[in-house]
Write a protein that holds these residues in place. Sequence first.
Motif, PDB file in Angstrom:
ATOM      1  N   UNK A   1      -3.317  10.478   4.070  1.00  0.00           N
ATOM      2  CA  UNK A   1      -4.239  11.550   3.683  1.00  0.00           C
ATOM      3  C   UNK A   1      -5.697  11.136   3.858  1.00  0.00           C
ATOM      4  N   UNK A   2      -6.028   9.883   3.521  1.00  0.00           N
ATOM      5  CA  UNK A   2      -7.391   9.391   3.701  1.00  0.00           C
ATOM      6  C   UNK A   2      -7.765   9.401   5.183  1.00  0.00           C
ATOM      7  N   UNK A   3      -6.842   9.008   6.039  1.00  0.00           N
ATOM      8  CA  UNK A   3      -7.104   8.983   7.476  1.00  0.00           C
ATOM      9  C   UNK A   3      -7.331  10.386   8.020  1.00  0.00           C
TER      10      UNK A   3
ATOM     11  N   UNK B   1       0.846  -1.195   0.000  1.00  0.00           N
ATOM     12  CA  UNK B   1       0.000   0.000   0.000  1.00  0.00           C
ATOM     13  C   UNK B   1       0.878   1.241   0.000  1.00  0.00           C
ATOM     14  N   UNK B   2       0.298   2.297  -0.567  1.00  0.00           N
ATOM     15  CA  UNK B   2       0.995   3.581  -0.553  1.00  0.00           C
ATOM     16  C   UNK B   2       0.675   4.265   0.768  1.00  0.00           C
TER      17      UNK B   2
END
Length: 158
Positions: free
Chosen positions: A143-145, A136-137
């Motif tokens: 950023x999503x978190x 995973x990146x």
Amino acid sequence: MSRSPRRDGSAPRAGRRVDVRDWVGGIRMSGFMAIMLGLVILAALVLVPTIGTYVDQRQQIAALKHDVQATEDDISQLTTERERWRDEAYIVAQARERLYYRRPGEVVYLVADDRPSDAIEPQQRPVSGSVQETHRDWMTQFLRSVTEAGLAKTVAPG
């Protein structure tokens, strides 16, 4: 306890006040006294900076003596080391120890870590036996978190 009478014959009184103006008025200032007072003041003005300079110079001398002693100690250590390097046996030992030189026909064994595994400190032990790679990146996940936490309407207990 009785007090003795004064010279003028009057008895001393407790709590008698002294008038300073009478005392100061009794001091006579002669020309000689004025000259001497001026000389004392002049001497103080001349000597105070000189004494300060003297104290500063004594501190500098002490610091320089300390530096000289430290330099002499360094010189003696370097002289001792130079004498060691003049010995051929010392040169050979240093070449073998530092550069792993060997004589012709010798076999040299280098032991990487000869301590038992329980004697190794926890900070020096390997973290895992195999290296793992994430698929995973991490930046996208970070950023999503952050955006999900900022846009959440309620906070989940936990």
